[in-house]
Design an enzyme around this catalytic site. Structure first.
Site, PDB file in Angstrom:
ATOM      1  N   ASN A  28      24.970 -31.271  -2.225  1.00 27.08           N
ATOM      2  CA  ASN A  28      23.723 -32.003  -2.466  1.00 27.08           C
ATOM      3  C   ASN A  28      22.680 -30.995  -2.918  1.00 27.08           C
ATOM      4  O   ASN A  28      22.090 -30.302  -2.092  1.00 27.08           O
ATOM      5  CB  ASN A  28      23.282 -32.710  -1.167  1.00 27.08           C
ATOM      6  N   TRP A  29      22.486 -30.939  -4.238  1.00 25.89           N
ATOM      7  CA  TRP A  29      21.597 -29.907  -4.784  1.00 25.89           C
ATOM      8  C   TRP A  29      20.123 -30.303  -4.743  1.00 25.89           C
ATOM      9  O   TRP A  29      19.268 -29.545  -5.188  1.00 25.89           O
ATOM     10  CB  TRP A  29      22.046 -29.568  -6.210  1.00 25.89           C
ATOM     11  N   LYS A  30      19.850 -31.503  -4.301  1.00 22.08           N
ATOM     12  CA  LYS A  30      18.456 -31.980  -4.168  1.00 22.08           C
ATOM     13  C   LYS A  30      17.697 -31.673  -5.464  1.00 22.08           C
ATOM     14  O   LYS A  30      18.258 -31.857  -6.541  1.00 22.08           O
ATOM     15  CB  LYS A  30      17.807 -31.355  -2.926  1.00 22.08           C
ATOM     16  N   HIS A 115      19.816 -40.854   2.246  1.00 28.21           N
ATOM     17  CA  HIS A 115      19.558 -39.504   2.774  1.00 28.21           C
ATOM     18  C   HIS A 115      18.240 -39.546   3.561  1.00 28.21           C
ATOM     19  O   HIS A 115      17.308 -40.259   3.193  1.00 28.21           O
ATOM     20  CB  HIS A 115      19.467 -38.505   1.617  1.00 28.21           C
ATOM     21  N   GLU A 187      24.267 -36.984   9.536  1.00 28.81           N
ATOM     22  CA  GLU A 187      23.403 -35.822   9.379  1.00 28.81           C
ATOM     23  C   GLU A 187      22.246 -35.931  10.367  1.00 28.81           C
ATOM     24  O   GLU A 187      21.258 -36.633  10.092  1.00 28.81           O
ATOM     25  CB  GLU A 187      22.822 -35.773   7.967  1.00 28.81           C
ATOM     26  N   GLY A 193      18.451 -28.385   7.038  1.00 28.37           N
ATOM     27  CA  GLY A 193      17.595 -27.306   6.553  1.00 28.37           C
ATOM     28  C   GLY A 193      16.945 -26.469   7.646  1.00 28.37           C
ATOM     29  O   GLY A 193      16.022 -25.705   7.372  1.00 28.37           O
ATOM     30  N   SER A 231      22.718 -27.985   7.823  1.00 27.63           N
ATOM     31  CA  SER A 231      22.839 -26.522   7.986  1.00 27.63           C
ATOM     32  C   SER A 231      24.288 -26.036   8.028  1.00 27.63           C
ATOM     33  O   SER A 231      24.604 -25.118   8.781  1.00 27.63           O
ATOM     34  CB  SER A 231      22.085 -26.066   9.237  1.00 27.63           C
ATOM     35  N   GLY A 252      23.743 -28.881   1.765  1.00 27.31           N
ATOM     36  CA  GLY A 252      22.521 -28.708   0.982  1.00 27.31           C
ATOM     37  C   GLY A 252      22.394 -27.261   0.542  1.00 27.31           C
ATOM     38  O   GLY A 252      23.079 -26.806  -0.379  1.00 27.31           O
TER      39      GLY A 252
HETATM   40  P1  PGA Z   1      21.306 -28.456   4.494  1.00 29.05           P
HETATM   41  O1  PGA Z   1      21.079 -29.908   3.854  1.00 29.05           O
HETATM   42  O2  PGA Z   1      22.762 -28.134   4.367  1.00 29.05           O
HETATM   43  O3  PGA Z   1      20.455 -27.547   3.661  1.00 29.05           O
HETATM   44  O4  PGA Z   1      20.863 -28.526   5.905  1.00 29.05           O
HETATM   45  C1  PGA Z   1      21.996 -30.942   4.105  1.00 29.05           C
HETATM   46  C2  PGA Z   1      21.496 -32.215   3.480  1.00 29.05           C
HETATM   47  O5  PGA Z   1      20.286 -32.429   3.394  1.00 29.05           O
HETATM   48  O6  PGA Z   1      22.302 -33.050   3.047  1.00 29.05           O
END
Ligand code: PGA
Length: 268
Positions: A28-30, A115, A187, A193, A231, A252
């Protein structure tokens, strides 16, 4: 048989099975990866990614605008393209929205919905997420539905009731559409994050519960895939892969460089 020998045996069997399990890895590259970086990610690491995709399902989710160039780069590849969201509507006067149908035409085969960032910043409700899921299913795109509780809800031990509510309309849709594959990403919002991950015991409990809770409500013909997100790093993934009912990861930050993404996938 003494219990320590039994334990070692169980562990060996689990590690052996893990080597043959096909895991799902969703990047998930946001809004963190620009179009040229998306294309370079694939083009500069084609061989390694294709080798990993032989044994695993790899889904790359760039921003909408990077989807066509990525689709062009990955022609004849085993890598899948996912979108990060879609419209809740089929078509019409919805400025700025992107429909599931146009995503399908662009080569998208998976799409993240619900999400926590969309639930929080765009006030997406379970009803809106269900509508998006319905659009995706109609467009033959496999939805990756995200669920999870806030830190406060977690501390108040409301996790299972929150997840039950978030899943309610989704399991109904799975039934209505007789879906072949249902992908749910758990999640916990407090793990996204933050560098914080839940304990193994906690995840074992939640994934066992999720598996039973969902499979008792859907058809036997629907394959349930449960992902963990929040994370994820190579170090945590290697441990989480030993947890029963975790079939993959939604990643992410650690998916934005090939080195860390690769090490999460290839640690077996
Ligand atoms: P993260 O994000 O791995 O940076 O915690 C995961 C996500 O938001 O899907």
């Amino acid at each position: 048989m003494p219990s320590n020998i039994l334990y070692d045996l169980q562990n060996d069997i689990m590690l052996y099975c893990r080597d043959f399990m096909k895991y799902i890895f969703v990047a998930n590259w946001k809004m963190n990866v620009l179009t040229h970086q998306v294309v370079d990610f694939y083009n500069n690491n084609k061989n390694v990614l294709e080798t990993l995709a032989f044994q695993n399902t790899i889904i790359l989710c760039p921003s909408f605008i990077s989807i066509p160039p990525l689709a062009n780069a990955i022609k004849n590849s085993s890598i899948h393209i996912g979108a990060q969201d879609c419209s809740a509507h089929l078509n019409g006067a919805y400025t700025g929205e992107v429909s599931a149908q146009s995503l399908a035409q662009a080569g998208v085969t998976y799409c993240i919905v619900g999400h926590s960032e969309r639930r929080t910043y765009w006030n997406e409700t379970d009803e809106m997420i269900a509508k998006k899921t319905e659009q995706l299913l109609s467009a033959q795109i496999i939805p990756i539905i995200c669920i999870g509780e806030t830190l406060q809800e977690h501390e108040q031990q409301k996790t299972k009731s929150i997840l039950t509510k978030q899943l309610e309309l989704i399991v109904k849709l799975a039934q209505k559409f007789s879906v072949k594959e249902l992908i749910i990403a758990y999640e916990p919002i407090w793990a996204i994050g933050t560098g914080v991950t839940p304990s193994i015991d906690y995840l074992e409990n939640i994934f066992n519960w999720l598996y039973t809770h969902i499979t008792t409500q859907i058809s036997r013909n629907t394959e349930l895939q449960l992902l963990y997100g929040g994370s994820v790093t190579a170090a945590s993934a290697i441990i989480f892969k030993t947890i029963k009912h975790i079939n993959g990861f939604l990643i992410g930050g650690a998916s934005t460089t090939v080195e860390s993404f690769k090490s999460i996938i290839a640690d077996k």
